[in-house]
Structures are given as structure tokens and as C-alpha cells.
Enzyme design. Structure first.
Site, mmCIF file in Angstrom:
data_model
loop_
_atom_site.group_PDB
_atom_site.id
_atom_site.type_symbol
_atom_site.label_atom_id
_atom_site.label_comp_id
_atom_site.label_asym_id
_atom_site.label_seq_id
_atom_site.Cartn_x
_atom_site.Cartn_y
_atom_site.Cartn_z
ATOM 1 N N LYS A 88 58.006 14.248 43.146
ATOM 2 C CA LYS A 88 58.171 15.374 43.642
ATOM 3 C C LYS A 88 58.742 16.103 42.823
ATOM 4 C CE LYS A 88 61.544 12.243 46.939
ATOM 5 N NZ LYS A 88 62.987 11.702 46.818
ATOM 6 N N GLY A 89 58.921 16.330 41.567
ATOM 7 C CA GLY A 89 59.090 17.287 40.742
ATOM 8 C C GLY A 89 58.168 18.276 40.932
ATOM 9 N N GLU A 121 51.432 18.416 36.339
ATOM 10 C CA GLU A 121 52.461 17.409 35.582
ATOM 11 C C GLU A 121 54.012 18.220 35.789
ATOM 12 O OE1 GLU A 121 55.089 14.695 36.188
ATOM 13 O OE2 GLU A 121 53.793 13.047 35.330
ATOM 14 N N ASP A 125 57.169 13.854 28.911
ATOM 15 C CA ASP A 125 58.102 13.826 27.792
ATOM 16 C C ASP A 125 57.474 12.328 27.032
ATOM 17 O OD1 ASP A 125 61.546 13.343 27.286
ATOM 18 O OD2 ASP A 125 61.616 11.334 28.496
ATOM 19 N N ARG A 171 66.535 20.808 42.371
ATOM 20 C CA ARG A 171 65.012 20.346 42.421
ATOM 21 C C ARG A 171 65.257 22.613 42.778
ATOM 22 N NH1 ARG A 171 62.170 16.179 41.726
ATOM 23 N NH2 ARG A 171 63.066 14.247 42.637
#
Ligand code: IMP
Ligand code: MG
Length: 192
Positions: A45-46, A100, A104, A166
Site C-alpha cells: 500500500k505504501g 516503489e 531497502d 501513512r
């Protein structure tokens, strides 16, 4: 603050900074893809807030599609992810930009690139808002990058901690996750 105490918040990216950079990224995508109709594939969801701002900075007949994934029960260390929601449409022969929020270790995006490449898109590129490169395990070709960030856990502008934060308008690096769990107001209230 008491002397010697370190601030619980490190990196701060203000809304204006984020929007300016996202607009630049959109302009770059517009230039590079002139005459094309790329499909932006966002990972739920980010990436949703980033995608929403990014598409409005792209002056092309873009399309959007979504994937939802979850890491297997090894904390994501294998990089193998389970696809919870797949793309709605085929991407064969299309110009695909994988959007994205953050890269990371690089394991997730590497898995997704392998998966998408097998569907034979015409081109496949990565657009990432944040690059936490010090933690990288696998090298990732990032075509469009928003910001390089240090090794801090970031929340806001789509990025979450246990599903929350968020909706913060800034992106903040939380150095003390325990403090966020016990007294979130103290940490996030300046950034809502
Ligand atoms: P990677 O597979 O290690 O590159 O992790 C990628 C995913 O982990 C991202 O798409 C995020 O969902 C999540 N993630 C990694 N770092 C952070 C962070 O600092 N804050 C919030 N989510 C993160
Ligand atoms: Mg993600």
C-alpha cells in the site's frame, strides 16, 4: 531536551521538498517516454500516495495498475514474496515503470522485477521515492530515484509502522521505534 539525549527523529523531508522532487521525477519520466503510454505499476500500500502525486506530474497518456504482496514468514529475508493481488491487465509489449515507496535490502523489488520480466514487457524500469542503499543486499537498477536516505526507519507519505502514519504529510526517520510505540503523539505531532 535533556543534554545527551538524542532526538527520536532524524531525517525529515517536508511536504514541499517531496512535492518538488516528485514533480521533477514526473517531468523526467515525461521526457524519457515521449510518444509512449507507459503503465505505472504501484506496489500496495505504501506507494499509493507517491503514485497519486507522480501521475499528476506526468504529461503522457499513462495507465496505472497495482500489485499487493506480502513477505513469506521469514521476515522477508529470502526475498520471496506472495502475490496477494496481481495486475489487472497484461503487460506484454508495454513500457512498464514499477513504482516503489522505498528500496531497502532490494529483495522485494528484485523478486517483482523477475516476476514482471517473465511477462515480456517492452521495457521495465524502477521508480523509487526513497533509496536506503546502505542496507542493500542485492543491487537494484533504479532508473528514477527521489531521495537517498540514511539507515533510519521512515514513516509518512504512505510509509507505515504497523499500518499507521501513512497520512503524515512529511516523511520522518524514527530513530527510536519504542518511543513511537509508547508515545506516538510526542514524535509525530509536529509533522501531521
Ligand atoms: P526490501 O525488500 O528490503 O527492499 O523492502 C522493501 C519494503 O519494505 C518496502 O517496499 C517497504 O514496504 C518496507 N520498508 C523498508 N524500509 C522501510 C521503512 O523504513 N519504513 C517503512 N517501510 C519500509
Ligand atoms: Mg512497499
Amino acid at each position: 531536551m535533556a543534554e545527551g539525549a538524542t532526538s527520536p527523529v532524524g531525517l525529515v523531508l517536508e511536504p514541499d521538498q517531496i512535492h518538488k522532487r516528485v514533480a521533477e521525477m514526473g517531468a523526467e519520466i515525461t521526457r524519457d517516454h515521449a510518444g509512449r503510454s507507459p503503465i505505472l505499476v504501484a506496489v500496495l500500500k505504501g506507494s499509493v500516495l507517491f503514485l497519486a502525486d507522480l501521475v499528476r506530474s506526468i504529461d503522457l497518456p499513462v495507465r496505472v495498475d497495482f500489485m499487493a504482496i506480502s513477505s513469506y514468514g521469514d521476515g522477508g529475508r529470502s526475498g520471496v514474496v506472495r502475490i496477494l493481488k496481481d495486475l489487472s491487465d497484461a503487460i506484454e509489449g508495454e513500457d512498464v515503470i514499477l513504482v516503489e515507496d522505498i528500496i531497502d535490502t532490494g529483495l522485494t523489488v528484485t523478486y517483482l522485477l523477475t516476476n514482471l520480466r517473465a511477462r515480456k514487457p517492452r521495457s521495465l524500469e524502477v521508480c523509487a521515492l526513497l533509496d536506503k542503499s546502505v542496507r542493500r543486499i542485492i543491487e537494484v537498477p533504479i532508473r528514477y530515484k527521489g531521495f537517498d536516505i540514511p539507515d533510519e526507519f521512515v514513516i509518512g507519505y504512505g510509509l507505515d509502522h504497523n499500518g499507521r502514519y501513512r497520512n503524515l504529510r512529511s516523511i520522518i526517520g524514527v530513530r527510536d521505534i519504542d518511543a513511537l510505540d509508547t508515545d506516538p503523539e510526542r514524535i509525530v505531532s509536529p509533522y501531521v
